[in-house]
Design a protein around this motif. Structure first.
Motif, PDB file in Angstrom:
ATOM      1  N   LYS A  22       0.817  -1.213   0.000  1.00 41.63           N
ATOM      2  CA  LYS A  22       0.000   0.000   0.000  1.00 41.63           C
ATOM      3  C   LYS A  22       0.854   1.269   0.000  1.00 41.63           C
ATOM      4  CE  LYS A  22      -2.051  -1.511   3.567  1.00 41.63           C
ATOM      5  NZ  LYS A  22      -2.773  -1.655   4.816  1.00 41.63           N
ATOM      6  N   VAL A  23       2.135   1.118   0.300  1.00 45.39           N
ATOM      7  CA  VAL A  23       3.033   2.267   0.356  1.00 45.39           C
ATOM      8  C   VAL A  23       3.657   2.475  -1.021  1.00 45.39           C
ATOM      9  CG1 VAL A  23       5.180   3.170   1.350  1.00 45.39           C
ATOM     10  CG2 VAL A  23       3.543   1.965   2.803  1.00 45.39           C
ATOM     11  N   ARG A  24       3.531   3.684  -1.516  1.00 44.50           N
ATOM     12  CA  ARG A  24       4.202   4.022  -2.776  1.00 44.50           C
ATOM     13  C   ARG A  24       5.671   4.262  -2.469  1.00 44.50           C
ATOM     14  NH1 ARG A  24       3.112   9.165  -6.826  1.00 44.50           N
ATOM     15  NH2 ARG A  24       4.369   8.338  -8.546  1.00 44.50           N
ATOM     16  N   VAL A  25       6.542   3.740  -3.334  1.00 40.69           N
ATOM     17  CA  VAL A  25       7.986   3.922  -3.181  1.00 40.69           C
ATOM     18  C   VAL A  25       8.497   4.636  -4.426  1.00 40.69           C
ATOM     19  CG1 VAL A  25      10.217   2.778  -2.898  1.00 40.69           C
ATOM     20  CG2 VAL A  25       8.179   1.838  -1.772  1.00 40.69           C
ATOM     21  N   LEU A  26       9.186   5.752  -4.215  1.00 39.48           N
ATOM     22  CA  LEU A  26       9.765   6.521  -5.306  1.00 39.48           C
ATOM     23  C   LEU A  26      11.275   6.570  -5.173  1.00 39.48           C
ATOM     24  CD1 LEU A  26       7.445   9.652  -5.633  1.00 39.48           C
ATOM     25  CD2 LEU A  26       7.695   7.777  -7.251  1.00 39.48           C
ATOM     26  N   ARG A  27      11.942   6.361  -6.301  1.00 39.16           N
ATOM     27  CA  ARG A  27      13.400   6.483  -6.367  1.00 39.16           C
ATOM     28  C   ARG A  27      13.712   7.755  -7.145  1.00 39.16           C
ATOM     29  NH1 ARG A  27      17.452   1.807  -8.252  1.00 39.16           N
ATOM     30  NH2 ARG A  27      19.402   2.907  -7.872  1.00 39.16           N
TER      31      ARG A  27
END
Length: 118
Positions: free
Chosen positions: A54-59
């Motif tokens: 459910k957590v968006r992860v951005l690099r």
């Protein structure tokens, strides 16, 4: 962060560093605020967020932000863990580094941002 242009007449390029800046507005206009202030984020918390679909992860790297999809997160964790736990063995010329931050929006959604720098 600011980097020099490739030529003397080219302007410097400025790019977003949400973890350093403490806030971030995404492509949908949602405003995210850094949790925890200036403290380094513990690896255990990074792992928890990476495991949560459910957590968006951005690099972030340079002026580009890319989503890290749930099926990519295990290999992403393996890549960043040595840097975020100070156990990396650097090769000559390796200036890579990572900084992670947890963000929340007004609805208490979580976002993990990992900034890569060199």
């Amino acid at each position: 962060m600011q980097a020099s242009g490739s030529g003397p007449s080219e302007p410097a390029v400025v790019w977003s560093q949400p973890v350093v800046e403490g806030e971030f507005t995404d492509e949908h206009g949602v405003w995210w605020q850094l949790r925890g202030g200036d403290e380094l984020m513990p690896w255990k918390r990074v792992e928890q967020l990476l495991r949560d679909p459910k957590v968006r992860v951005l690099r972030f790297y340079a002026n580009e932000a890319r989503d890290v999809l749930p099926e990519q997160r295990e290999s992403f964790a393996a890549e960043i863990r040595p840097y975020l736990t100070d156990t990396v063995v650097r090769q000559a010329g390796d200036c890579t580094d990572f900084l992670a931050g947890e963000f929340k929006d007004e609805h208490h959604n979580h976002l993990l941002v990992v900034e890569q720098s060199c």
